[in-house]
Design a protein around this motif. Sequence first.
Motif, PDB file in Angstrom:
ATOM      1  N   PHE A  69      -6.145  32.086 -16.291  1.00  0.00           N
ATOM      2  CA  PHE A  69      -6.474  32.131 -17.542  1.00  0.00           C
ATOM      3  C   PHE A  69      -7.943  32.658 -17.673  1.00  0.00           C
ATOM      4  O   PHE A  69      -8.804  32.403 -16.945  1.00  0.00           O
ATOM      5  N   PHE A  70      -8.246  33.626 -18.627  1.00  0.00           N
ATOM      6  CA  PHE A  70      -9.423  34.353 -18.564  1.00  0.00           C
ATOM      7  C   PHE A  70      -9.980  34.371 -19.920  1.00  0.00           C
ATOM      8  O   PHE A  70      -9.607  34.435 -20.970  1.00  0.00           O
ATOM      9  N   VAL A  71     -11.466  34.488 -19.718  1.00  0.00           N
ATOM     10  CA  VAL A  71     -12.484  34.865 -21.027  1.00  0.00           C
ATOM     11  C   VAL A  71     -12.855  36.283 -20.530  1.00  0.00           C
ATOM     12  O   VAL A  71     -13.463  36.210 -19.388  1.00  0.00           O
ATOM     13  N   ILE A  72     -12.633  37.124 -21.519  1.00  0.00           N
ATOM     14  CA  ILE A  72     -13.186  38.601 -21.173  1.00  0.00           C
ATOM     15  C   ILE A  72     -14.108  39.390 -22.356  1.00  0.00           C
ATOM     16  O   ILE A  72     -13.718  39.416 -23.330  1.00  0.00           O
ATOM     17  N   GLN A  92      -0.576  38.893 -17.695  1.00  0.00           N
ATOM     18  CA  GLN A  92       0.669  38.626 -18.213  1.00  0.00           C
ATOM     19  C   GLN A  92       1.715  38.597 -16.862  1.00  0.00           C
ATOM     20  O   GLN A  92       2.607  37.827 -16.877  1.00  0.00           O
ATOM     21  N   ALA A  93       1.493  39.728 -15.824  1.00  0.00           N
ATOM     22  CA  ALA A  93       2.400  39.408 -14.538  1.00  0.00           C
ATOM     23  C   ALA A  93       2.312  38.241 -14.050  1.00  0.00           C
ATOM     24  O   ALA A  93       3.176  38.027 -13.293  1.00  0.00           O
ATOM     25  N   VAL A  94       1.164  37.590 -14.143  1.00  0.00           N
ATOM     26  CA  VAL A  94       1.196  36.278 -13.445  1.00  0.00           C
ATOM     27  C   VAL A  94       1.251  34.941 -14.278  1.00  0.00           C
ATOM     28  O   VAL A  94       1.013  33.854 -14.131  1.00  0.00           O
ATOM     29  N   GLY A  95       1.805  35.233 -15.503  1.00  0.00           N
ATOM     30  CA  GLY A  95       2.199  34.455 -16.538  1.00  0.00           C
ATOM     31  C   GLY A  95       0.866  33.687 -17.043  1.00  0.00           C
ATOM     32  O   GLY A  95       0.740  32.475 -17.390  1.00  0.00           O
ATOM     33  N   GLY A  96      -0.311  34.449 -17.204  1.00  0.00           N
ATOM     34  CA  GLY A  96      -1.544  34.006 -17.467  1.00  0.00           C
ATOM     35  C   GLY A  96      -1.681  34.430 -19.003  1.00  0.00           C
ATOM     36  O   GLY A  96      -1.054  34.827 -19.672  1.00  0.00           O
ATOM     37  N   GLY A  97      -3.193  34.232 -19.377  1.00  0.00           N
ATOM     38  CA  GLY A  97      -3.382  34.714 -20.823  1.00  0.00           C
ATOM     39  C   GLY A  97      -4.877  34.869 -20.853  1.00  0.00           C
ATOM     40  O   GLY A  97      -5.602  34.438 -19.864  1.00  0.00           O
ATOM     41  N   ALA A  98      -5.514  35.379 -22.122  1.00  0.00           N
ATOM     42  CA  ALA A  98      -6.953  35.817 -21.781  1.00  0.00           C
ATOM     43  C   ALA A  98      -7.537  35.891 -23.288  1.00  0.00           C
ATOM     44  O   ALA A  98      -6.503  36.280 -24.424  1.00  0.00           O
ATOM     45  N   ALA A 106      -9.040  29.659 -23.871  1.00  0.00           N
ATOM     46  CA  ALA A 106      -8.629  29.890 -22.456  1.00  0.00           C
ATOM     47  C   ALA A 106      -8.457  28.088 -21.842  1.00  0.00           C
ATOM     48  O   ALA A 106      -7.244  28.224 -21.322  1.00  0.00           O
ATOM     49  N   LEU A 107      -9.179  27.579 -22.326  1.00  0.00           N
ATOM     50  CA  LEU A 107      -9.108  26.297 -21.602  1.00  0.00           C
ATOM     51  C   LEU A 107      -7.682  25.548 -22.434  1.00  0.00           C
ATOM     52  O   LEU A 107      -6.962  24.739 -21.410  1.00  0.00           O
ATOM     53  N   ALA A 108      -7.624  25.690 -23.660  1.00  0.00           N
ATOM     54  CA  ALA A 108      -6.189  25.032 -24.185  1.00  0.00           C
ATOM     55  C   ALA A 108      -4.931  25.944 -23.371  1.00  0.00           C
ATOM     56  O   ALA A 108      -4.051  25.136 -23.317  1.00  0.00           O
ATOM     57  N   MET A 109      -4.906  26.973 -22.990  1.00  0.00           N
ATOM     58  CA  MET A 109      -3.915  27.609 -22.390  1.00  0.00           C
ATOM     59  C   MET A 109      -3.857  26.973 -20.865  1.00  0.00           C
ATOM     60  O   MET A 109      -2.719  26.666 -20.572  1.00  0.00           O
ATOM     61  N   ALA A 110      -4.811  26.751 -20.300  1.00  0.00           N
ATOM     62  CA  ALA A 110      -4.985  26.538 -19.005  1.00  0.00           C
ATOM     63  C   ALA A 110      -4.493  24.883 -18.862  1.00  0.00           C
ATOM     64  O   ALA A 110      -3.986  24.519 -17.742  1.00  0.00           O
ATOM     65  N   THR A 111      -4.831  24.119 -19.924  1.00  0.00           N
ATOM     66  CA  THR A 111      -4.194  22.684 -19.957  1.00  0.00           C
ATOM     67  C   THR A 111      -2.841  22.589 -20.620  1.00  0.00           C
ATOM     68  O   THR A 111      -2.459  21.534 -20.985  1.00  0.00           O
ATOM     69  N   GLY A 112      -2.152  23.736 -20.895  1.00  0.00           N
ATOM     70  CA  GLY A 112      -1.058  23.629 -21.556  1.00  0.00           C
ATOM     71  C   GLY A 112      -1.111  22.865 -23.015  1.00  0.00           C
ATOM     72  O   GLY A 112      -0.043  22.466 -23.536  1.00  0.00           O
ATOM     73  N   LYS A 113      -2.298  23.126 -23.869  1.00  0.00           N
ATOM     74  CA  LYS A 113      -2.293  22.456 -25.182  1.00  0.00           C
ATOM     75  C   LYS A 113      -2.097  23.681 -26.111  1.00  0.00           C
ATOM     76  O   LYS A 113      -2.220  23.380 -27.471  1.00  0.00           O
TER      77      LYS A 113
END
Lengths: 336, 354
Positions: free
Chosen positions: B82-85, B101-107, B297-304
């Motif tokens: 998960f990224f802030v860019i 996206q290929a590793v199932g992340g977000g930004a 990013a934090l909400a994505m990283a913690t599944g919220k």
Amino acid sequence: MAANNAAGTLEARKGFRAFISKNTNLVTFITLAVGLGLLTSGRSFEWPSVRNLMIAESVRAFAALGVGMIIITRGIDLSIGYVVCLVASVAASFAQTPDYTAALYPGIDFPLWLPLMAGVVTGGIFGLFNGVLIAYGKLPAFIATLGTMSIARGAQLIYTRAAVVGSLKDSYKVISQGSLGPIPNLAIYVAIACVFIWILLRHTKRGTNFYAIGGNSMAARVSGINVERETVVVYTYAGLLYGIAGCLLAGRLGLANALTANGMELDAIAAVTVGGISQTGGVGTMSGMIIGVLTLGIINYGMTYLGVDSYYQLLVKGFIIIVAVWFDMKKYARRA
Amino acid sequence: MKKLVVIALVLAVLAGGVFAAPKPVIGALIRNLDEQFVADYAANLKVLAAKAGVDLKLLDSRSDQATQLDQLNTLITQGVKFFVIVPNQTEATEQMAKAIQAVGGGAAFSNIQPSVAALKVGPNFFLASSPESVAGSIQADIIDNYFKKNPGKLAAGKTINALFLLGQLGHPAQKYRTEAVKAGLVAKGYKLNVIAEDTANWKPDEAQQKMDAWIAAYNGKFNIVITNNDGMALGAVESLLTAKYTKSDAADGTILKVPVLGVDATQVALKSMSEDKLYATVLQDSVGQSSTAFELALAMATGKYKPGFKAWGLSPETKPGSEAPANDAAVIGQCYLVPFKAVTKDNYKSFMTK
């Protein structure tokens, strides 16, 4: 018997020392790689990391091979960064998707060979120009290439109107971004270029001429080498390599702008110097250039991996370059 | 041998703090810490990460898109998802989004807008930035107020004779800010006469050079200087001061003969305002943008994270606007627009850090 054994160990030790002294750059690289491996608990040896390193360093490798040959002839080239920038912009401008309204040539779908051709030719012309200025105009290489650096920069800004040249076709981007199995295309191109440069430097008359000119240009001239022509040739070859670098960089980024490749000359010169291409001329190998690129690459990669603050990264890089050149100079000072 | 020792030592120094306890990890890919706005953005990210107990991996690409791609690849190999860019160029955002996206992340992207295509890569990609056209509209409001208070400064026929210093051509901030301020002034009934306009690539020194030439060429023929950022505005101010293009009083808010406007509200710009030099600026809210991006990013990283998630108190947009990427209905729910604020004589002090 005992005396024999001792003499044998001594021989072995001497041999080991000689090997290290002869291959300092390789030993440095391996030490760094192992060091980074330990620091990252082996993860830097895993394939994705190795692959990242190859992708990151491939464009620089082309620049390094070019300037490496120039330095072997005791020249220098400061125009690399902006020539690569101009080439990337020229190549990108012929590879934009035709429906992109902000394209430099909107509505035209150029064939795929055109951006590559235009890019490599642009690089070659700049190399040729550098070579002529230095060989026949008798300008110091430092000044001549400083001038062409500015010309390339101006030409880039004029050509692009200082705008981003973006929205490149997928068919163009895949040239750089694609892979052959697990191996990135970029690494394959570098490998091919290395073979060519290796043959050129080791197995052709021209290669021998480059070393002769760098070692002692007066002696080279006396022995019948056309120093002027060979100088033009080496700068042109380098220009063509920068041309390839620019084309590949545009494909890799999917864009080019005025900031693309800025400062690449310093990275390339530093890399080949770390790789044992002596600034005094006449010394260096293709493998040295690539080891130099990989050494700086692993330093970059390692510091990014370990999250070192970018300002400190610059410091560390600077010190490492100075130390490498220092030892290089000492080595050849002793010989002279 | 000595070389080896030196390098080993350097590596040893770098080895500190490699292994961290399992905390949420967020990668921050930052364009260039030399830019004031970006530096403020990064500083706030660090504060937020420390507060939230997040392992923040912040990397500076020093304005090089190739470096930024390398840094992204490196972090992905390290398992960061998960990224802030703060990207270098809009055109590069799709490629970065695809890799994530290929590793199932977000930004979440800030400052330089991501392309519509980048947001379409997946629902986990966000715009957490300010719509550039609003900055231009606010400049138009400020200029309108200025000429209402000082009608004598207008040329005959409610005409504004403007000099424009533009950012890097083709940059979304350059394009939308300029279009919006021009359109805003025309909509308010002014006749806009562009005396000269050119790019100074966001840089004070280039702006100063352009302005030096323009003062010589158009002395007395312009009544305002409009720029796309504070850096260039301050370059123009320096040039006007050097050319003694000044008056004895600052009754209209500036000692310069013509008002100069910027965007960003950097601290040095505010200082210039306090000295009656720069007339006004527009705040690009580094704290607002970084907080919004970080919370996403934090909400994505913690599944919220859920669609409609409120970040920094902001809800995602619901109706497409005029400016990419928030102009596409398919991704509008991924667009968080952080407002710009007018910074004038009335309120600039509240934005100064000391």
